[in-house]
Enzyme design. Structure first.
Site, PDB file in Angstrom:
ATOM      1  N   ASN A   1      -2.050  -6.438   5.844  1.00 32.27           N
ATOM      2  CA  ASN A   1      -2.078  -7.693   5.520  1.00 32.27           C
ATOM      3  C   ASN A   1      -3.329  -8.498   4.936  1.00 32.27           C
ATOM      4  O   ASN A   1      -3.023  -8.680   6.671  1.00 32.27           O
ATOM      5  CB  ASN A   1      -1.256  -7.376   4.233  1.00 32.27           C
ATOM      6  CG  ASN A   1      -0.072  -6.329   4.570  1.00 32.27           C
ATOM      7  OD1 ASN A   1      -0.074  -5.510   3.462  1.00 32.27           O
ATOM      8  ND2 ASN A   1       1.135  -7.170   5.327  1.00 32.27           N
TER       9      ASN A   1
ATOM     10  N   GLU B   1       0.487  -1.416   0.079  1.00 30.47           N
ATOM     11  CA  GLU B   1       0.028   0.048  -0.655  1.00 30.47           C
ATOM     12  C   GLU B   1       0.589   1.335  -0.432  1.00 30.47           C
ATOM     13  O   GLU B   1       1.735   1.592   0.832  1.00 30.47           O
ATOM     14  CB  GLU B   1      -0.551   0.462   1.343  1.00 30.47           C
ATOM     15  CG  GLU B   1      -2.220   0.929   0.718  1.00 30.47           C
ATOM     16  CD  GLU B   1      -2.848   1.353   2.207  1.00 30.47           C
ATOM     17  OE1 GLU B   1      -3.028   0.020   3.992  1.00 30.47           O
ATOM     18  OE2 GLU B   1      -3.766   2.362   2.146  1.00 30.47           O
TER      19      GLU B   1
ATOM     20  N   ALA C   1       2.312   0.017  11.144  1.00 32.61           N
ATOM     21  CA  ALA C   1       1.699  -1.253  10.726  1.00 32.61           C
ATOM     22  C   ALA C   1       0.954  -1.515   9.285  1.00 32.61           C
ATOM     23  O   ALA C   1       0.630  -0.262   8.578  1.00 32.61           O
ATOM     24  CB  ALA C   1       1.115  -2.046  11.957  1.00 32.61           C
ATOM     25  N   MET C   2       0.316  -2.980   8.742  1.00 36.53           N
ATOM     26  CA  MET C   2       0.265  -3.075   7.687  1.00 36.53           C
ATOM     27  C   MET C   2      -0.969  -3.932   7.770  1.00 36.53           C
ATOM     28  O   MET C   2      -1.090  -5.281   7.932  1.00 36.53           O
ATOM     29  CB  MET C   2       0.797  -3.348   6.428  1.00 36.53           C
ATOM     30  CG  MET C   2       0.506  -3.138   5.516  1.00 36.53           C
ATOM     31  SD  MET C   2      -0.840  -2.306   4.309  1.00 36.53           S
ATOM     32  CE  MET C   2      -2.023  -2.820   3.713  1.00 36.53           C
TER      33      MET C   2
ATOM     34  N   HIS D   1      -9.354  -3.417  10.406  1.00 42.79           N
ATOM     35  CA  HIS D   1      -9.335  -3.476   8.810  1.00 42.79           C
ATOM     36  C   HIS D   1      -9.846  -4.712   7.927  1.00 42.79           C
ATOM     37  O   HIS D   1     -10.441  -4.374   6.354  1.00 42.79           O
ATOM     38  CB  HIS D   1      -7.945  -3.061   8.523  1.00 42.79           C
ATOM     39  CG  HIS D   1      -7.476  -1.633   8.369  1.00 42.79           C
ATOM     40  ND1 HIS D   1      -7.633  -0.662   7.479  1.00 42.79           N
ATOM     41  CD2 HIS D   1      -6.479  -1.201   8.608  1.00 42.79           C
ATOM     42  CE1 HIS D   1      -7.510   0.092   7.771  1.00 42.79           C
ATOM     43  NE2 HIS D   1      -6.904   0.390   8.767  1.00 42.79           N
TER      44      HIS D   1
ATOM     45  N   GLU E   1      -9.482   3.826   6.450  1.00 43.34           N
ATOM     46  CA  GLU E   1      -8.716   5.021   7.362  1.00 43.34           C
ATOM     47  C   GLU E   1      -9.717   5.318   8.264  1.00 43.34           C
ATOM     48  O   GLU E   1      -9.176   5.714   9.223  1.00 43.34           O
ATOM     49  CB  GLU E   1      -8.082   5.940   6.436  1.00 43.34           C
ATOM     50  CG  GLU E   1      -6.201   5.005   6.045  1.00 43.34           C
ATOM     51  CD  GLU E   1      -6.008   3.402   6.725  1.00 43.34           C
ATOM     52  OE1 GLU E   1      -6.614   3.243   7.701  1.00 43.34           O
ATOM     53  OE2 GLU E   1      -5.386   2.963   6.110  1.00 43.34           O
TER      54      GLU E   1
ATOM     55  N   GLU F   1      -5.222  -2.782  12.907  1.00 45.58           N
ATOM     56  CA  GLU F   1      -4.955  -3.797  12.021  1.00 45.58           C
ATOM     57  C   GLU F   1      -5.983  -4.649  12.010  1.00 45.58           C
ATOM     58  O   GLU F   1      -6.480  -5.186  10.521  1.00 45.58           O
ATOM     59  CB  GLU F   1      -3.890  -4.036  11.997  1.00 45.58           C
ATOM     60  CG  GLU F   1      -2.734  -2.937  12.359  1.00 45.58           C
ATOM     61  CD  GLU F   1      -2.820  -1.558  10.915  1.00 45.58           C
ATOM     62  OE1 GLU F   1      -3.026  -1.690   9.933  1.00 45.58           O
ATOM     63  OE2 GLU F   1      -2.253  -0.938  11.220  1.00 45.58           O
TER      64      GLU F   1
HETATM   65  N1  B3K Z   1      -2.662   1.424   6.085  1.00 50.68           N
HETATM   66  C1  B3K Z   1      -1.630   0.826   6.014  1.00 50.68           C
HETATM   67  C2  B3K Z   1      -1.368   2.910   5.737  1.00 50.68           C
HETATM   68  C3  B3K Z   1      -0.352   2.370   4.713  1.00 50.68           C
HETATM   69  C4  B3K Z   1       0.376   3.527   4.295  1.00 50.68           C
HETATM   70  C5  B3K Z   1       1.208   3.445   3.410  1.00 50.68           C
HETATM   71  N2  B3K Z   1       2.303   4.607   2.694  1.00 50.68           N
HETATM   72  C6  B3K Z   1      -1.533   1.256   7.548  1.00 50.68           C
HETATM   73  C7  B3K Z   1      -3.238   1.492   8.147  1.00 50.68           C
HETATM   74  O1  B3K Z   1      -3.542   2.687   8.223  1.00 50.68           O
HETATM   75  O2  B3K Z   1      -3.517   0.936   9.312  1.00 50.68           O
HETATM   76 ZN    ZN Z   2      -5.353   1.888   9.083  1.00 51.01          ZN
END
Ligand code: B3K
Ligand code: ZN
Length: 853
Positions: A264, A119, A261-262, A300, A319, A297
């Site tokens: 995925n 991302e 964090a991310m 999400h 977000e 996370e």
């Molecule tokens: N979605 C990611 C952030 C990605 C940032 C890209 N530069 C983390 C989050 O908001 O959960």
């Molecule tokens: Zn987020």
């Protein structure tokens, strides 16, 4: 910089082709890493366009269409493929060098492990692809690597195959993710880790395997992250009725990571900062941060992954909503008031500043050059405030009905912010037409309140007027939920309600009042606006004592202390003596002595607004006067309450609770501002500390009061923690924040310390980021040395890690409130950056927008 193209929301068009299935074969082999991507491609509608794929920083091996060489050309980071077929299989071979990737985007190495960050647009650094969030595909991923060095090979979904290749010492695995997803949610990790295993049984009785992977030797620091994950899973079922969908959920902690964090799918990648914790090395704030990011996370998975964004302009769809959900989680499992106060601080100190500066944008931006520049406090935190306002307007029941409708309509789709608001509106029956303007309007609305009491009629008239001006343009009227409490003279609550403000100016009349009430306005920050009302000291003291909302009591205290500081700045400017009203001192003392108050809340109230928070309250600032006045007020309050602070400090020291520690450490800091006699208390606390919160509390007190024991404490700390990078980050930050004229020299020396590295974002942020964003007086030195130092660093990072550079430039572009001379110096630095021959898109966007102001 020629290739920086601005993209506009209004130009959104559906993709000409879509990809429904992707098979990746990733051969991890250092500099010779090879990715073969086999996609099932379908033409969208009737047209003769080429198929255009994105690809960056990769070499193209080969392109085959249905097994034969394809007709293709490459131009400007894109691959154009000509075909008349409506459905076909496309095989693209890409060659990459993860070891040379210092941008930490795409596939890169973190301390010997392979990992990915896709991302927003990182997947195109792994393979040529339709790298946009509205292309949802089912992924099957085969990973092959050396077995000894990379025993764990991970990707999204469920493990479906694995095997050995004994002669080469290599092995492979195959993962399949049954949920269609956009490419930004793809992840791959390969490495050697310690593994914490657990499981969670969902409300419908399915067992989910939970795994947290950490660097070798850190297993004992993974428990809190695992506990936080289970707590989040339970909470999402209870509060939102949302259950996890795969059989496995994995979290991998890596040292080198650009953000927190991310999310995925099924394989979250985390910055170690938001995973690793034990009492000795992590503070109470760190524990709280881990719980909140693990929650974020996890949440999400539904708000972001199951329902995702149509395009990146819609980022706040996932977000803003997910921040709202993580804030609610933290508030339900912890203190609602303290969590709210922290969120309000982010809004007032950071988001308002962003919205008043050159990067101001609506929560749904309309144009973007570099998407990574829009992971902002506006999209995230103001976005969450917009969701919170809908929650206030609809109530919990109406809001949950809206969420249910949203998932019924859009599960498995890539949608827009409008789709979300439509679900909220349709399910609740509330008209949100006017409310939607929050999505398209930038800038912070100013809400001015005036009131009068008519004793003859027993009526109280409250007039609320709103105005928003963004970049010189007057904005539209917004729907503002305005929460109000009226208190009588005895402190009893007479009215407590939310007013719907929908006009430029509106008067509300309350009758049957026997005396003029005191109004608690915009309770709990019920809308992200600036409130203007002429509070008297007596009114603020009354609110601090009696407001029903703890947040409102805190707000009143911030207002009272801020007013006191501004008063003294004016005194200084007129060469008058500085004073603190005795009512302010008594209110402060009252808070210290009130044993019924939550200790964590007291700590918030006793935290005097920082210099940067104060600067946010005004249009222009005299920095030298602010420094003197703030210091004077702190010293006056602390010395007037010295005995009480010391008594409470001693009492709280016997307790083992986060709230008590927070209060105690604020008390210690205040005491050190009064006199050096408390130095021995600091040393005692430091050397006897049973946890990192107390250890750091002592160090912070020593740092801000510049106690003589500081060098000894810092050196002791270094010898204890030199091999624990996350703890050394705290040590770097402490030194970056010292307010002495040689601090920049010290920072330069620290960049040569073994614990520091320019290639690790956590180190860079802890030292240089902290200096630029929080050492206000030294960063804004009148000679411009602070600006020039940051600029040198940005020039360096511009090449190696443009995302980190772009995040750190913030204090340099928010120059509007400073005097002409400082503004000139800041602009000179920006001009120097603009002239760089290889300026990244990230910095280009911010620098040019700033210089155009
Ligand atoms: N979605 C990611 C952030 C990605 C940032 C890209 N530069 C983390 C989050 O908001 O959960
Ligand atoms: Zn987020």
């Amino acid at each position: 910089m020629s290739q920086a193209q601005e993209k506009h929301l209004k130009d959104y068009a559906k993709p000409a082709f879509t990809i429904t299935h992707v098979d990746l074969n990733v051969i991890l082999d250092g500099k010779n890493t090879k990715v073969t991507t086999t996609s099932k491609v379908i033409r969208n509608g009737e047209h003769q366009h080429e198929l255009v794929l994105d690809g960056e920083q990769i070499s193209l091996g080969s392109v085959k269409l249905n097994g034969s060489s394809a007709d293709y050309r490459q131009h400007d980071n894109q691959l154009f493929i000509t075909t008349e077929l409506n459905e076909f299989e496309l095989e693209v071979v890409s060659l990459l060098d993860p070891e040379a990737n210092s941008s930490l985007e795409g596939l890169y190495m973190s301390d010997g492990a392979y990992c990915t960050q896709c991302e927003a647009e990182g997947f195109r650094r792994i393979t040529y692809f339709l790298d946009r969030p509205d292309v949802l595909a089912i992924y099957t991923v085969r990973i092959e690597a050396d077995k000894a060095a990379f025993p764990f090979l991970l990707s999204n979904g469920n493990l479906i195959d694995k095997g050995e290749m004994p002669r080469s010492g290599r092995h492979f695995v195959k993962w399949h993710d049954p949920f269609p997803k956009p490419s930004y949610l793809f992840a791959l990790v390969a490495g050697d880790f310690d593994l914490l295993n657990d499981s969670f049984t969902t409300q419908s009785g399915r067992e989910v395997k939970l795994q947290v992977f950490v660097d070798k030797g850190n297993l004992h620091k993974a428990d809190h992250a695992m506990a936080s994950l289970k707590k989040s899973m339970k909470w999402d079922e209870t509060r939102f009725g949302l259950e996890y969908d795969l059989d496995i959920y994995m979290i991998v902690a890596v040292d080198f990571f650009n953000m927190g964090a991310m999310e995925n799918k099924g394989l979250n990648v985390f910055n170690t900062k938001y995973v690793l914790a034990d009492k000795a090395s992590a503070t109470d704030d760190d524990y709280h941060g881990i719980e909140s990011v693990v929650g974020h996370e996890y949440f999400h998975n539904w708000t972001g992954n199951r329902v995702t964004c149509r395009d990146w302009f819609q980022l706040s769809l996932k977000e803003g909503l997910t921040v709202f959900r993580d804030q609610e989680f933290s508030s339900d499992v912890g203190s609602r008031a303290v969590n709210r106060i922290q969120a309000i601080r982010v809004m007032k100190n950071q988001q308002f500043a962003e919205d008043a500066g050159p990067m101001s944008h609506p929560i749904r931006p309309e144009s973007v050059i570099e998407m990574n520049n829009f992971y902002t406090v506006t999209v995230y935190d103001k976005g969450a405030e917009v969701i919170r306002m809908m929650h206030t307007i609809l109530g919990e029941e109406g809001f949950q009905a809206g969420m249910k409708c949203y998932f019924e309509r859009h599960d498995g789709q890539a949608v827009t912010c409008d789709d979300f608001v439509n679900s909220m509106q349709d399910a609740s029956g509330k008209d949100l037409t006017l409310f939607r303007r929050w999505y398209s309007q930038a800038g912070t609305p100013v809400v001015t309140v005036t009131d009068k009491y008519d004793a003859d009629k027993g009526e109280y008239h409250l007039t609320v007027s709103q105005q928003v001006v963004s970049k010189g343009v007057k904005g539209q009227t917004l729907h503002i939920p305005f929460s109000l409490e009226l208190l009588d003279n005895a402190g009893e609550s007479i009215i407590n309600k939310v007013l719907d403000v929908t006009k430029a100016s509106q008067t509300f009349v309350f009758d049957g009042l026997s005396s003029a009430p005191t109004a608690s306005l915009l309770q709990d920050f019920s809308a992200p606006v600036k409130l203007v009302y002429d509070f008297s000291i007596d009114q603020l003291v009354h609110l601090m004592r009696h407001a029903s909302s703890e947040v409102a009591r805190w707000e009143a205290s911030v207002q009272l202390i801020s007013q006191t500081i501004w008063h003294n700045i004016a005194q200084l400017q007129q060469q008058q003596v500085m004073t603190v009203d005795s009512r302010v001192i008594e209110a402060f003392r009252g808070i210290i002595l009130d044993v019924n108050l939550d200790q964590a809340l007291v700590a918030e109230i006793l935290s005097i607004p920082s210099a940067s928070a104060l600067i946010e309250q005004v249009d222009s600032v005299d920095l030298d006067a602010l420094a003197k006045a703030r210091e004077f007020v702190v010293e006056e309050l602390a010395s007037a309450c010295e005995d009480e602070l010391l008594a409470r400090y001693r009492e709280l020291s016997t307790l083992d609770a986060a709230g008590a520690r927070a209060f105690k450490n604020i008390a210690l800091s205040l005491l050190c501002q009064v006199s050096d006699v408390h130095e021995s208390v600091v040393e005692k606390q430091y050397y006897n500390a049973q946890n990192m919160t107390d250890c750091l509390g002592a160090l912070k007190a020593a740092t801000s009061a510049q106690l003589t024991c500081l060098p000894a404490l810092l050196s002791d700390f270094e010898s204890k923690w030199h091999s624990t990078p996350l703890v050394m980050d705290k040590w770097l930050t402490l030194q970056a924040l010292i307010n002495t004229d040689d601090v920049i020299e010290q920072i330069k020396q620290l960049t040569k310390h073994n614990s520091f590295s320019f290639s690790n974002p956590n180190r860079v942020r802890s030292l240089i980021g902290a200096f630029a964003s929080a050492n206000t007086y030294q960063f804004h030195r009148a000679d411009g040395e602070g600006y020039r130092y940051l600029t040198q660093i940005l020039i360096k990072l511009n090449k190696s890690n443009p995302q980190v550079a772009s995040r750190m430039i913030t204090p340099l572009i928010q120059f509007a409130k400073f005097d002409d001379s400082r503004q000139q110096l800041m602009k000179q630095c920006l001009q120097e950056l603009k002239n760089l021959p290889d300026l990244s898109k990230d910095l280009y966007e911010k620098v040019t927008k700033s210089l155009a102001e």
